[in-house]
Design a protein around this motif. Structure first.
Motif, mmCIF file in Angstrom:
data_model
loop_
_atom_site.group_PDB
_atom_site.id
_atom_site.type_symbol
_atom_site.label_atom_id
_atom_site.label_comp_id
_atom_site.label_asym_id
_atom_site.label_seq_id
_atom_site.Cartn_x
_atom_site.Cartn_y
_atom_site.Cartn_z
ATOM 1 N N GLN A 25 -1.277 -59.736 52.633
ATOM 2 C CA GLN A 25 -1.305 -60.659 51.519
ATOM 3 C C GLN A 25 -2.383 -61.703 51.778
ATOM 4 O O GLN A 25 -3.164 -61.594 52.707
ATOM 5 C CB GLN A 25 0.089 -61.289 51.351
ATOM 6 N N GLU A 37 7.390 -58.420 56.717
ATOM 7 C CA GLU A 37 7.297 -58.915 55.348
ATOM 8 C C GLU A 37 7.440 -57.770 54.358
ATOM 9 O O GLU A 37 8.088 -57.914 53.315
ATOM 10 C CB GLU A 37 5.967 -59.639 55.157
ATOM 11 N N THR A 42 10.590 -62.727 53.607
ATOM 12 C CA THR A 42 9.563 -63.677 53.189
ATOM 13 C C THR A 42 9.171 -64.564 54.364
ATOM 14 O O THR A 42 10.018 -65.237 54.954
ATOM 15 C CB THR A 42 10.083 -64.561 52.044
ATOM 16 N N VAL A 44 7.721 -67.829 55.774
ATOM 17 C CA VAL A 44 7.627 -69.177 55.214
ATOM 18 C C VAL A 44 6.622 -70.038 55.962
ATOM 19 O O VAL A 44 5.875 -70.806 55.369
ATOM 20 C CB VAL A 44 9.012 -69.858 55.215
ATOM 21 N N ALA A 58 11.131 -67.397 58.685
ATOM 22 C CA ALA A 58 11.189 -66.445 57.575
ATOM 23 C C ALA A 58 12.534 -66.545 56.879
ATOM 24 O O ALA A 58 13.448 -67.255 57.328
ATOM 25 C CB ALA A 58 10.955 -65.024 58.092
ATOM 26 N N ARG A 59 12.637 -65.816 55.769
ATOM 27 C CA ARG A 59 13.883 -65.774 55.022
ATOM 28 C C ARG A 59 14.154 -64.342 54.604
ATOM 29 O O ARG A 59 13.280 -63.681 54.028
ATOM 30 C CB ARG A 59 13.785 -66.664 53.782
ATOM 31 N N THR A 100 15.858 -72.755 51.190
ATOM 32 C CA THR A 100 16.106 -71.892 50.043
ATOM 33 C C THR A 100 15.891 -72.697 48.768
ATOM 34 O O THR A 100 16.443 -73.775 48.627
ATOM 35 C CB THR A 100 17.553 -71.355 50.065
ATOM 36 N N ASN A 215 8.186 -58.813 44.038
ATOM 37 C CA ASN A 215 9.109 -58.442 45.122
ATOM 38 C C ASN A 215 9.370 -59.638 46.031
ATOM 39 O O ASN A 215 10.522 -59.905 46.430
ATOM 40 C CB ASN A 215 8.519 -57.305 45.959
ATOM 41 N N ARG A 216 8.304 -60.349 46.393
ATOM 42 C CA ARG A 216 8.453 -61.499 47.281
ATOM 43 C C ARG A 216 9.266 -62.606 46.613
ATOM 44 O O ARG A 216 10.103 -63.254 47.252
ATOM 45 C CB ARG A 216 7.086 -62.022 47.712
ATOM 46 N N LEU A 217 9.014 -62.813 45.330
ATOM 47 C CA LEU A 217 9.767 -63.838 44.602
ATOM 48 C C LEU A 217 11.246 -63.495 44.575
ATOM 49 O O LEU A 217 12.100 -64.370 44.780
ATOM 50 C CB LEU A 217 9.219 -63.961 43.176
ATOM 51 N N SER A 219 12.953 -61.870 46.750
ATOM 52 C CA SER A 219 13.502 -62.187 48.068
ATOM 53 C C SER A 219 13.614 -63.694 48.267
ATOM 54 O O SER A 219 14.623 -64.199 48.763
ATOM 55 C CB SER A 219 12.617 -61.575 49.162
ATOM 56 N N ARG A 220 12.588 -64.422 47.840
ATOM 57 C CA ARG A 220 12.539 -65.862 48.081
ATOM 58 C C ARG A 220 13.661 -66.606 47.358
ATOM 59 O O ARG A 220 14.177 -67.605 47.868
ATOM 60 C CB ARG A 220 11.178 -66.404 47.663
#
Length: 259
Positions: A25, A37, A42, A44, A58-59, A100, A215-217, A219-220
């Motif tokens: 990315q 990832e 995600t 961070v 990470a999350r 979060t 996809n990342r959103l 998860s976030r």
């Protein structure tokens, strides 16, 4: 159901550098970190860690996670680090770096996502729905919502993700790339049982990134399965429902059923 990220504490993953270079990315994380990832985690932030390692906060969904890149840059340790006194040295950094998003903050991010409108732009209710083109439960919710959408009472804003099957990414990209994405979404859903939209075989980099960003959103903001539905309740608060709402909850989300 979407793929679930299952990561054991202190699990050592040996990964070759550059194996996932095509998935890099904007942030140039080392290859082992990028591979984590890609599994839906995600990244961070980054921090200095003991023992010559580099730490990454990470999350995984709404769960904070610490990653430690080994000094050779070729392996990553996932889990909690303790010092000689048994103190958790990972937690302070996770508390500092991983937050979060509140649901209100998440709504603002959803507005900026790569979404496809479904219904009247002036509808009194707007819902954001994380949708995998291969998800049967997404299809069920799409059909269940038709009376509200067709009556102009609700606009669904589908956020296409590619997580469920190998063709999901290509189908999501094809929907986003269509000349009329709303019509393409309807055609896909109307033909869902026969396979729906044809997946894009050669996905341009910009479209691949749009799907990856969705996809990342997902998860976030802590959504672990599709459909993931964001809506405002009767008090105006942002709420989230994962899965197909049933009974009274359906009308709480969509409003009174049109006559």
């Amino acid at each position: 159901m979407s793929r679930t990220v299952r990561i054991a504490t202190a699990c050592l993953l040996g990964l070759a550098l550059g194996a996932f270079g095509a998935l890099a990315q904007a942030q140039p994380w080392p290859a082992p970190i990028r591979s984590i990832e890609d599994k839906g985690v995600t990244i961070v932030g980054q921090f200095d860690a003991p023992g010559g390692m580099q730490g990454f906060a990470a999350r995984a969904g709404d769960r904070p996670l610490a990653l430690y890149l080994t000094p050779d840059g070729e392996h990553v340790i996932v889990g909690t680090m303790l010092d000689a006194d048994g103190q958790n040295v990972s937690k302070p950094k996770l508390d500092e770096l991983v937050k979060t998003p509140s649901r209100a903050d998440a709504w603002a991010e959803l507005e900026q996502a790569h979404w496809i409108g479904d219904g009247d732009d002036d509808a009194p209710r707007t819902l954001y729905v994380f949708t995998d083109p291969n998800c049967p439960y997404c299809h069920k919710f799409y059909e269940a919502a038709r009376p509200w959408v067709e009556a102009g009472a609700v606009q669904l804003r589908h956020i296409p993700v590619g997580i469920l099957k190998p063709t999901s990414e290509g189908k999501a990209a094809a929907l986003l790339a269509a000349d009329d994405p709303e019509q393409a979404m309807r055609a896909h859903e109307n033909n869902y049982r026969s396979g729906g939209i044809e997946p894009m075989a050669d996905i341009p980099a910009d479209l691949r990134e749009q799907v990856a960003a969705n996809n990342r959103l997902m998860s976030r903001v802590g959504v672990r399965g599709t459909p993931g539905i964001f809506y405002h309740d009767s008090a105006g608060e942002v709420q989230v429902k994962q899965g197909v709402p049933q009974g009274a909850l359906r009308e709480e989300i969509l409003g009174p059923k049109p006559d």
